[in-house]
Write a protein that holds these residues in place. Structure first.
Motif, PDB file in Angstrom:
ATOM      1  N   GLN A   1      81.976  96.149  38.488  1.00 12.60           N
ATOM      2  CA  GLN A   1      80.786  95.458  38.013  1.00 12.60           C
ATOM      3  C   GLN A   1      80.634  94.145  38.787  1.00 12.60           C
ATOM      4  OE1 GLN A   1      77.823  95.237  36.981  1.00 12.60           O
ATOM      5  NE2 GLN A   1      77.991  95.682  34.824  1.00 12.60           N
TER       6      GLN A   1
ATOM      7  N   ALA B   1      71.954 105.123  35.190  1.00 12.96           N
ATOM      8  CA  ALA B   1      73.226 104.976  34.467  1.00 12.96           C
ATOM      9  C   ALA B   1      73.199 103.846  33.444  1.00 12.96           C
ATOM     10  CB  ALA B   1      74.362 104.737  35.456  1.00 12.96           C
ATOM     11  N   GLY B   2      72.679 102.686  33.837  1.00 12.60           N
ATOM     12  CA  GLY B   2      72.666 101.553  32.908  1.00 12.60           C
ATOM     13  C   GLY B   2      71.233 101.123  32.630  1.00 12.60           C
TER      14      GLY B   2
ATOM     15  N   ARG C   1      66.472  83.601  33.953  1.00 11.35           N
ATOM     16  CA  ARG C   1      67.822  84.162  34.126  1.00 11.35           C
ATOM     17  C   ARG C   1      68.811  83.068  33.786  1.00 11.35           C
ATOM     18  NH1 ARG C   1      68.456  88.022  38.763  1.00 11.35           N
ATOM     19  NH2 ARG C   1      67.352  89.194  37.179  1.00 11.35           N
TER      20      ARG C   1
ATOM     21  N   VAL D   1      65.046  92.259  32.667  1.00 14.17           N
ATOM     22  CA  VAL D   1      66.065  93.268  32.314  1.00 14.17           C
ATOM     23  C   VAL D   1      67.438  92.809  32.803  1.00 14.17           C
ATOM     24  CG1 VAL D   1      66.757  95.675  32.515  1.00 14.17           C
ATOM     25  CG2 VAL D   1      64.321  95.083  32.455  1.00 14.17           C
ATOM     26  N   GLY D   2      67.529  92.454  34.097  1.00 11.80           N
ATOM     27  CA  GLY D   2      68.800  91.983  34.626  1.00 11.80           C
ATOM     28  C   GLY D   2      69.042  92.471  36.033  1.00 11.80           C
ATOM     29  N   GLU D   3      70.306  92.441  36.419  1.00  7.29           N
ATOM     30  CA  GLU D   3      70.693  92.800  37.781  1.00  7.29           C
ATOM     31  C   GLU D   3      71.734  93.904  37.776  1.00  7.29           C
ATOM     32  OE1 GLU D   3      70.487  89.345  41.090  1.00  7.29           O
ATOM     33  OE2 GLU D   3      72.085  89.118  39.627  1.00  7.29           O
TER      34      GLU D   3
ATOM     35  N   LEU E   1      83.426  96.455  32.090  1.00  7.57           N
ATOM     36  CA  LEU E   1      82.681  97.695  31.834  1.00  7.57           C
ATOM     37  C   LEU E   1      81.630  97.881  32.921  1.00  7.57           C
ATOM     38  CD1 LEU E   1      82.305  99.854  29.492  1.00  7.57           C
ATOM     39  CD2 LEU E   1      80.485  98.358  28.652  1.00  7.57           C
ATOM     40  N   VAL E   2      81.541  99.090  33.486  1.00 11.31           N
ATOM     41  CA  VAL E   2      80.500  99.346  34.481  1.00 11.31           C
ATOM     42  C   VAL E   2      79.461 100.301  33.898  1.00 11.31           C
ATOM     43  CG1 VAL E   2      82.000  98.933  36.467  1.00 11.31           C
ATOM     44  CG2 VAL E   2      81.765 101.259  35.569  1.00 11.31           C
ATOM     45  N   ALA E   3      78.291 100.323  34.539  1.00  5.75           N
ATOM     46  CA  ALA E   3      77.220 101.219  34.095  1.00  5.75           C
ATOM     47  C   ALA E   3      77.744 102.644  34.110  1.00  5.75           C
ATOM     48  CB  ALA E   3      76.014 101.088  35.021  1.00  5.75           C
ATOM     49  N   GLY E   4      77.440 103.399  33.096  1.00  5.87           N
ATOM     50  CA  GLY E   4      77.967 104.748  32.995  1.00  5.87           C
ATOM     51  C   GLY E   4      79.091 104.819  31.987  1.00  5.87           C
TER      52      GLY E   4
ATOM     53  N   MET F   1      75.560  86.745  33.750  1.00  4.23           N
ATOM     54  CA  MET F   1      74.163  86.381  33.964  1.00  4.23           C
ATOM     55  C   MET F   1      73.304  87.326  33.143  1.00  4.23           C
ATOM     56  SD  MET F   1      73.908  85.243  37.931  1.00  4.23           S
ATOM     57  CE  MET F   1      74.606  86.692  38.676  1.00  4.23           C
ATOM     58  N   VAL F   2      72.409  86.763  32.363  1.00  4.16           N
ATOM     59  CA  VAL F   2      71.550  87.594  31.518  1.00  4.16           C
ATOM     60  C   VAL F   2      70.100  87.124  31.648  1.00  4.16           C
ATOM     61  CG1 VAL F   2      73.376  88.106  29.845  1.00  4.16           C
ATOM     62  CG2 VAL F   2      71.879  86.157  29.469  1.00  4.16           C
ATOM     63  N   ASP F   3      69.196  88.052  31.421  1.00  3.59           N
ATOM     64  CA  ASP F   3      67.768  87.728  31.463  1.00  3.59           C
ATOM     65  C   ASP F   3      67.262  87.524  30.046  1.00  3.59           C
ATOM     66  OD1 ASP F   3      68.030  88.193  34.136  1.00  3.59           O
ATOM     67  OD2 ASP F   3      66.137  89.292  34.310  1.00  3.59           O
TER      68      ASP F   3
END
Lengths: 285, 354
Positions: A248, A86-87, B264, A62-64, B278-281, B251-253
């Motif tokens: 981020q 949230a993400g 990764r 999925v990721g970090e 961009l942040v989560a949310g 970095m992506v999986d």
């Protein structure tokens, strides 16, 4: 001609270490508290964090995601993460169970100056999920309570359903050694015996010795300016007010660029900055 | 530092000398321009007279796409973390690109978290620099990156029919001694070098002075200049892709078919990409092209400077060629300096009236 370099266990800061979820506490409808233990005993023992630092939490495939540590450095062997759904990573994490394994890297960043704060009066202000990083400091102060002067904690939530760590704070409300103010913006007709109003409402009435007080604020971006203004009115020094930024932070090592704010990297220069540093970062406040 | 002199026709022999132990990469002609490619097997492809390449040599140290490790999603374990390393010589790099690698070294090697991937490849890499001929897009002279004093193993200074070779590493010195009839530099060589160096300095079109650039970046942080540039920026990120010093990454999986294992990956990223902050949310800390362009130049001209003591631009001119919207370091510098003059004139005018 390709050769292979084999860095030793601890030489690769990109490597997540498997950690087991040992406890999950539902805090609100969108936040859970996860207790995690790194499985490798050597790595677990080598893991020491300071208040306000964060880890990179991995879910393989999925990721970090960067998550601030909510437990006190005085508690070793495990860490607690207060996580909002949230993400993508946090959504998958929320669906995990006790015993499941995730990856951890870190700890990263600069935290609060705990040692410097000893012997001083303390004013801590948390808004919403800002309680997550601040709880590390709150619990650390609790564990070494005799080292500090007066301790005031103002914790604001939007409504009673969003108050986190409620049982802990309910108990603390009766303690003489913490001045704890729990407040909500609105009660939404839910049972609530705390205060009502924004966190800024409670600062003017505090009796503070500004030359001997450290302030710390963590909350949504819009909150900082107003709380800092109240603390400044009380006479707190620029460099004795601490804030923590949320960005981020992808690598945690001051490299990938995603968390850059002004000329600083949130991940290595922060996430905790004093207000003097913060106002001198273009675009930060 | 040690100096030797070789004849120009000894270059193919030097390349072959390196190729016996290393992969040798150098500039070759491609599609009417130049690109870095493997030349050890055929030194005649080497074009030491190239002006610039489309992509900088950073890809040999910091690949556009690299596997950091593989993992097992069933047991949630890191499986394989070996780092592939190719012993390699980057042959024929210009001062701007060697200076750029020195700036990357500061970020990836001399950090609290040394990057094992970069470090392993960097330590297996030798650099042979060579003199260049400035073109209209070059502005290394603004930053002093038209010269390089460290970071290379050999540097070939053009003396017409021969090269004055500046030597910084033992390994390269040994290969040079075996592959060529390198001889000590004579007084005549040093006189010729001085004349060549002076002519080189004079060959640049004069550009703006940049001493006050960090001050201007700060003073005009909220200026409309950034909106003008943002309106033009296509957010295509070409500037970062061709930049020898841009090091932002993502970095992506990536899961293998079946989902039981995966890797990764580290991929080049650009701060000009719309979702970069961009942040989560859903909150985006740099939602506009203007804020992203400003961030990019703020980091290059001030942010990196405050951390590492250098500007994060070496004046190679690649972004100036690549940008379809005519945004470049020189455009920004001139724009800021123009703003300063305008503001000063306005202030003088107000002073005169009062």
């Amino acid at each position: 001609m390709t050769q292979l370099a084999k860095p030793s266990m601890f030489e690769n800061p990109y490597r997540p270490w498997p950690a087991r979820i040992t406890s999950i506490t539902e805090l609100t409808s969108t936040e859970k508290l996860f207790e995690l233990r790194i499985i490798d005993p050597d790595v677990r023992e080598a893991f020491h964090h300071s208040d306000g630092q964060f880890v990179e939490l991995s879910i393989f495939g999925v990721g970090e995601a960067p998550i601030s540590i909510s437990s006190s450095p005085s508690k070793q062997g495990f860490i607690e993460l207060c996580v909002r759904r949230a993400g993508t990573v946090t959504t998958v994490l929320h669906d995990m169970q006790c015993g499941d394994v995730v990856g951890l890297r870190g700890p990263f960043g600069h935290g609060f100056p705990f040692e410097e704060m000893k012997g001083k009066d303390i004013l801590l202000v948390a808004g919403g999920l800002g309680i997550a990083p601040l709880r590390s400091l709150i619990n650390h102060i609790h564990d070494e309570r005799s080292e500090f002067g007066n301790v005031t904690i103002i914790y604001g939530s939007r409504n009673p359903a969003e108050v986190m760590f409620r049982s802990q704070f309910e108990m603390w409300r009766h303690r003489k050694d913490f001045n704890l103010i729990l407040t909500v913006d609105r009660t939404n007709d839910l049972p609530w015996d705390g205060e009502v109003g924004l966190v800024t409402k409670f600062i003017p009435g505090l009796e503070l010795d500004p030359s001997n007080t450290y302030g710390a604020i963590v909350g949504p971006p819009g909150m900082y300016r107003f709380v800092i203004a109240e603390m400044r009115k009380k006479g707190l020094h620029y460099d004795k007010i601490y804030v923590s930024f949320e960005r981020q932070m992808k690598c945690g090592m001051g490299r990938c660029g995603h968390c850059m704010v002004g000329h600083q990297y949130t991940c290595i220069d922060g996430p905790v900055f004093n207000y003097w540093e913060a106002v001198n970062i273009q675009g930060a406040m | 530092m040690l100096f030797r002199v070789i004849d120009k026709n000894e270059v193919p022999s030097l390349v072959r000398g390196f190729a016996a132990h290393y992969e040798v990469v150098g500039p070759v002609e491609r599609n009417g321009g130049f690109a870095f490619d493997e030349v050890g097997s055929d030194p005649s492809r080497l074009r030491v007279d190239y002006d610039t390449t489309l992509l900088p040599p950073k890809k040999y140290l910091f690949p556009p796409k690299a596997e950091l490790f593989t993992y097992d999603t069933v047991n949630n374990e890191v499986k394989d973390i070996d780092i592939p390393v190719v012993p390699r010589v980057l042959f024929g790099l210009h001062s701007c690109d060697i200076n750029a690698i020195n700036r990357l070294d500061a970020v990836f090697m001399a950090s609290d978290f040394p990057d094992p991937y970069y470090r392993a490849q960097r330590e297996a890499t030798m650099i042979v620099g060579i003199d260049c001929t400035p073109n209209d897009h070059c502005f290394c002279n603004l930053w002093g990156t038209d010269e390089v004093t460290q970071g290379y193993d050999l540097f070939l200074h053009d003396l017409g029919d021969r090269y004055l070779v500046s030597i910084l590493s033992v390994t390269a010195a040994e290969i040079l001694a075996v592959a060529t009839s390198a001889r000590p530099a004579s007084p005549k060589d040093s006189i010729d070098f001085q004349e060549k160096a002076r002519a080189f300095k004079n060959s640049f079109s004069s550009g703006p002075a940049v001493y006050e650039l960090p001050i201007l970046m700060d003073a005009f942080y909220n200026d409309g200049l950034w909106d003008e540039l943002g309106d033009r920026c296509l957010s295509c990120t070409a500037c970062s892709m061709v930049c020898p010093t841009c090091y932002c990454f993502n970095m992506v999986d990536k899961l293998d078919a079946g989902g039981r294992s995966g890797a990764r990956l580290r991929l080049w990223d650009s701060c000009c990409s719309p979702s970069f902050a961009l942040v989560a949310g859903g909150h985006n800390f740099r939602p506009t092209a203007a804020s992203r362009v400003r961030n990019r130049f703020y980091h290059k001209f001030l942010g990196y400077l405050s951390k590492y003591g250098n500007t994060l631009c070496t004046g190679c001119g690649r972004c100036e060629r690549a940008c379809k919207a005519h945004i470049s370091p020189r455009v920004v510098i001139q724009g800021l300096q123009h703003k300063a003059v305008q503001s000063d004139a306005a202030a003088q005018g107000e002073g005169g009236r009062s």
